[in-house]
Design an enzyme around this catalytic site. Structure first.
Site, PDB file in Angstrom:
ATOM      1  N   GLY B  80       3.760  -0.065  -8.775  1.00  0.00           N
ATOM      2  CA  GLY B  80       2.892   0.719  -9.649  1.00  0.00           C
ATOM      3  C   GLY B  80       1.599   1.111  -8.969  1.00  0.00           C
ATOM      4  CD  GLU B 128       3.276   2.830   5.725  1.00  0.00           C
ATOM      5  OE1 GLU B 128       4.227   2.285   6.304  1.00  0.00           O
ATOM      6  OE2 GLU B 128       2.392   2.182   5.124  1.00  0.00           O
TER       7      GLU B 128
END
Lengths: 117, 191
Positions: B80, B128
């Site tokens: 979330g 990333e």
């Protein structure tokens, strides 16, 4: 030692914007070894999630034990914080901050020592 | 800087990437997402002798990028708003997943106000991509590969620590200019 005012302000701000689950870590600031405090088990799960507590560890109780103190020290070392083993404000603030979901286990296995580089 | 166990890396000098057509954001223009990633890939490509090319075929791409919510089947469920923002896998897996529940922004959209939980897409993408290439997390707060990032913050410039780590894996791009890098105090002290 006294925490500089700027650091305190930054830490508070970071905690305020954290998600609901990790936000609860704010109440663990300055919990001592040997204490039994609700929420410590969540902290252990957080540290397990990111590689600081063994995956097969079963004792994720609310007791702040020596294993947790060691895990916190490793976390502080890897994240460039002063290594105290304590849940000081800056440590809890960083734990409450959003982060990459990749585990830090590779840092632990590599034996990160920032001063060596 | 650190590496994943075994120091995995790619052994090609050209990698393709693609965005999932099914796992994407409904509130952000896909061109904006593409531009942000193009800039992020460009930063790494400017340092190492590896180029990145976007293709349409998600299945065939070396690097697969998508926005996912909750448990999306890779054993690393998202949680979330905030918490964990994204994750990527070491070479040569190629998957880069971003949490669809975040309030992603591009082009400094958070500067004019807006959500207190806005997260800069380009910053997280740059981090990333470092994982996709084989870098682990850094202990230096200024480094792109530091694991934590604050909302409403942009951190996209590779530091000496990031570059030193990736250079050891791939060698240097002949066009690399070291004087363009962000240098932290720690980096300077450690040579």
């Amino acid at each position: 030692r006294n925490i500089p005012e700027a650091s305190t302000a930054k830490a508070t701000q970071t905690i305020d914007v954290s998600n609901a689950t990790w936000h609860n870590f704010a109440r663990l600031v300055d919990v001592q070894v040997g204490s039994h405090v609700s929420g410590v088990s969540e902290l252990k799960r957080y540290l397990q999630r990111f590689g600081y507590v063994k995956d097969d560890a079963t004792d994720l109780s609310d007791v702040f034990d020596g294993h947790l103190e060691y895990a916190i020290s490793l976390y502080q070392q890897n994240l460039g914080l002063p290594i105290t083993g304590r849940l000081d404000t800056s440590t809890v603030a960083l734990m409450s901050s959003p982060r990459c979901g990749v585990s830090d286990a590779h840092m632990i296995n590599a034996g990160v020592h920032t001063t060596a580089r | 800087y650190t590496y994943f166990g075994g120091k995995p890396k790619w052994y090609r000098d050209k990698l393709t990437y693609a965005f999932s057509e099914t796992h994407k954001l409904d509130y952000m223009n896909s061109d904006d997402v593409r531009k942000a990633f193009r800039r992020s890939f460009g930063r790494w490509a400017g340092v190492i002798p590896v180029s990145f090319e976007e293709i349409d075929d998600y299945a065939k791409a070396d690097l697969k990028i998508g926005f996912f919510a909750g448990d999306h089947g890779d054993g690393q469920p998202f949680d979330g708003v905030l918490g964990t923002l994204a994750h990527a896998f070491a070479p040569e897996n190629g998957r880069l997943h971003l949490d669809a529940a975040e309030t992603w922004v591009v082009d400094d959209d958070f500067k004019g106000g807006g959500s207190t939980v806005a997260v800069d897409l380009e910053s997280v993408a740059t981090h990333e991509i470092g994982h996709l290439l084989g870098l682990g997390h850094s202990s230096q707060e200024s480094a792109v590969m530091y694991p934590s990032v604050r909302p409403r913050t942009k951190k996209v410039d590779l530091t000496v620590d990031d570059v030193a780590g990736i250079l050891k894996l791939y060698g240097a791009n002949p066009r690399l200019r070291l004087d363009s890098l962000t240098q932290s105090e720690d980096s300077l002290q450690n040579g």
